[in-house]
Design an enzyme around this catalytic site. Structure first.
Site, PDB file in Angstrom:
ATOM      1  N   SER A  56     -48.604  57.554 -10.349  1.00 42.21           N
ATOM      2  CA  SER A  56     -49.690  57.885  -9.406  1.00 42.21           C
ATOM      3  C   SER A  56     -50.688  58.894  -9.979  1.00 42.21           C
ATOM      4  O   SER A  56     -51.897  58.749  -9.733  1.00 42.21           O
ATOM      5  CB  SER A  56     -49.100  58.389  -8.084  1.00 42.21           C
ATOM      6  OG  SER A  56     -48.428  57.336  -7.435  1.00 42.21           O
ATOM      7  N   LYS A  65     -38.950  58.530   1.514  1.00 38.92           N
ATOM      8  CA  LYS A  65     -39.875  57.849   2.448  1.00 38.92           C
ATOM      9  C   LYS A  65     -39.386  57.856   3.897  1.00 38.92           C
ATOM     10  O   LYS A  65     -40.184  58.055   4.815  1.00 38.92           O
ATOM     11  CB  LYS A  65     -40.121  56.404   1.997  1.00 38.92           C
ATOM     12  CG  LYS A  65     -40.978  56.299   0.739  1.00 38.92           C
ATOM     13  CD  LYS A  65     -41.290  54.848   0.444  1.00 38.92           C
ATOM     14  CE  LYS A  65     -42.101  54.731  -0.829  1.00 38.92           C
ATOM     15  NZ  LYS A  65     -42.561  53.358  -1.088  1.00 38.92           N
ATOM     16  N   ASN A 123     -45.317  56.651   3.028  1.00 35.86           N
ATOM     17  CA  ASN A 123     -45.587  56.867   1.600  1.00 35.86           C
ATOM     18  C   ASN A 123     -46.836  57.720   1.367  1.00 35.86           C
ATOM     19  O   ASN A 123     -47.146  58.062   0.231  1.00 35.86           O
ATOM     20  CB  ASN A 123     -45.686  55.531   0.843  1.00 35.86           C
ATOM     21  CG  ASN A 123     -46.995  54.813   1.076  1.00 35.86           C
ATOM     22  OD1 ASN A 123     -47.686  55.069   2.058  1.00 35.86           O
ATOM     23  ND2 ASN A 123     -47.343  53.914   0.180  1.00 35.86           N
ATOM     24  N   TYR A 142     -42.977  45.888 -11.535  1.00 39.94           N
ATOM     25  CA  TYR A 142     -44.087  45.959 -12.498  1.00 39.94           C
ATOM     26  C   TYR A 142     -43.691  46.534 -13.853  1.00 39.94           C
ATOM     27  O   TYR A 142     -44.553  46.775 -14.706  1.00 39.94           O
ATOM     28  CB  TYR A 142     -45.294  46.698 -11.901  1.00 39.94           C
ATOM     29  CG  TYR A 142     -45.000  48.102 -11.428  1.00 39.94           C
ATOM     30  CD1 TYR A 142     -44.663  48.337 -10.100  1.00 39.94           C
ATOM     31  CD2 TYR A 142     -45.052  49.180 -12.299  1.00 39.94           C
ATOM     32  CE1 TYR A 142     -44.388  49.620  -9.657  1.00 39.94           C
ATOM     33  CE2 TYR A 142     -44.784  50.461 -11.864  1.00 39.94           C
ATOM     34  CZ  TYR A 142     -44.447  50.678 -10.539  1.00 39.94           C
ATOM     35  OH  TYR A 142     -44.170  51.949 -10.110  1.00 39.94           O
TER      36      TYR A 142
END
Ligand code: ATR
Length: 279
Positions: free
Chosen positions: A16, A65, A86, A218
């Site tokens: 992030s 979360k 999130n 990913y």
């Protein structure tokens, strides 16, 4: 200077900061976005003290979360339904929480397969964990006629039907292949195929070649599962795009600009995952 961060335990692998750092530079915003390791015992204090720490908000990742959901005010019905947060932000000094995983999944799908619609069609979702919850909810919100949920532990798929209603149809893992016909969208939300884990290996011969196949894994960028689908001609959607698209709303809430998921951003993060990546 506007400050935001991502919290998790551990947090060292989060990409992030790369994503938000790119947008901060692109838009010339005086802001920062950092990683903060927060252990479970410190979570409540951390969330409550966001305003006094001078933070505009944070992203929340594993394992926090669900716990954060209980510590903030859910900003919308979707977040309430999911029971997981999130993205945390402040509204009139109140600590609010939302969940952007579902829109991240859908907006990635839209960008990758323009014109694709789920309306009145059937999806099959593999997995029934936290990630599956957000994807199943989003597909139902998109008007799917039916979302078949196949899980190794079928009781967890039964839980999703209890939570979301009869458009969710639980399926034992062994029955995936015979239920592939009529599937317009096939999604992997399990951890199978992640680097270091076993691959997701399925016989896709009963799946229409028009069906869209997607993976939320990913790392690697293109899983064995997606490669198998692509080789037989199915349109495939990689998981990285979901990570990029889920970041959009947090950035706009904290920094006041709605950012774009550009090919340049995609390639920047793709090269961080696989230094040899080439478009
Ligand atoms: P997340 O929040 O990322 O979805 P999770 O809640 O731990 O993580 O869920 C992981 C999912 O991957 C589950 O659906 C899990 O199946 P179970 O509910 O049966 O555990 C699935 N999964 C993990 N390893 C698997 C395997 N070897 N075969 C099939 N499914 C697997």
């Amino acid at each position: 200077m506007i400050k935001a961060c991502v919290i998790g335990w551990p947090i060292s692998h989060s990409r992030s900061p790369l994503i938000h750092g790119y947008w901060l530079r692109l838009h010339g915003i005086d802001g920062s976005y950092t990683r903060k390791p927060v252990e479970p015992a410190q979570l409540q204090d951390f969330i409550r003290s966001l305003p006094t720490q001078g933070l505009a908000g944070c992203n929340v990742t594993i394992p926090h979360k669900e716990a954060v959901h209980a510590l903030v005010k859910p900003a919308d019905a979707t977040t309430e339904r999911l029971g997981a947060v999130n993205t945390v932000f402040l509204r009139d000094a109140e600590v609010m929480g939302t969940n952007t995983d579902g829109e991240g999944y859908i907006n990635n799908l839209r960008q990758a397969v323009p014109g694709f619609t789920m309306k009145d069609r059937r999806a099959m979702v593999l997995g029934a964990g936290g990630a599956s919850l957000a994807v199943v909810n989003a597909l139902l919100e998109q008007g799917a006629a039916e979302v078949v949920v196949a899980n190794r532990t079928v009781e967890r798929a039964d839980d999703l039907r209890r939570r979301f209603g009869t458009r969710v149809v639980p399926l034992p893992w062994e029955h995936i292949e015979i239920h592939l016909p009529e599937t317009a969208l096939l999604v992997n939300t399990t951890s199978l195929g992640m680097s270091g884990q076993a691959d997701l290996v399925l016989d896709l011969s009963r799946l229409s070649v028009d069906a869209v196949v997607s993976d939320i894994v990913y790392t690697p960028l293109r899983t064995h599962f997606l490669e198998t689908a692509a080789r037989r001609g199915n349109p495939v959607v990689e998981g990285l795009g979901m990570l990029l698209h889920q970041a959009v709303r947090g950035f706009s809430l904290w920094f006041g600009v709605v950012p774009q998921v550009t090919p340049e951003l995609h390639d920047l993060v793709a090269r961080d995952i696989d230094p040899g990546y080439q478009r």
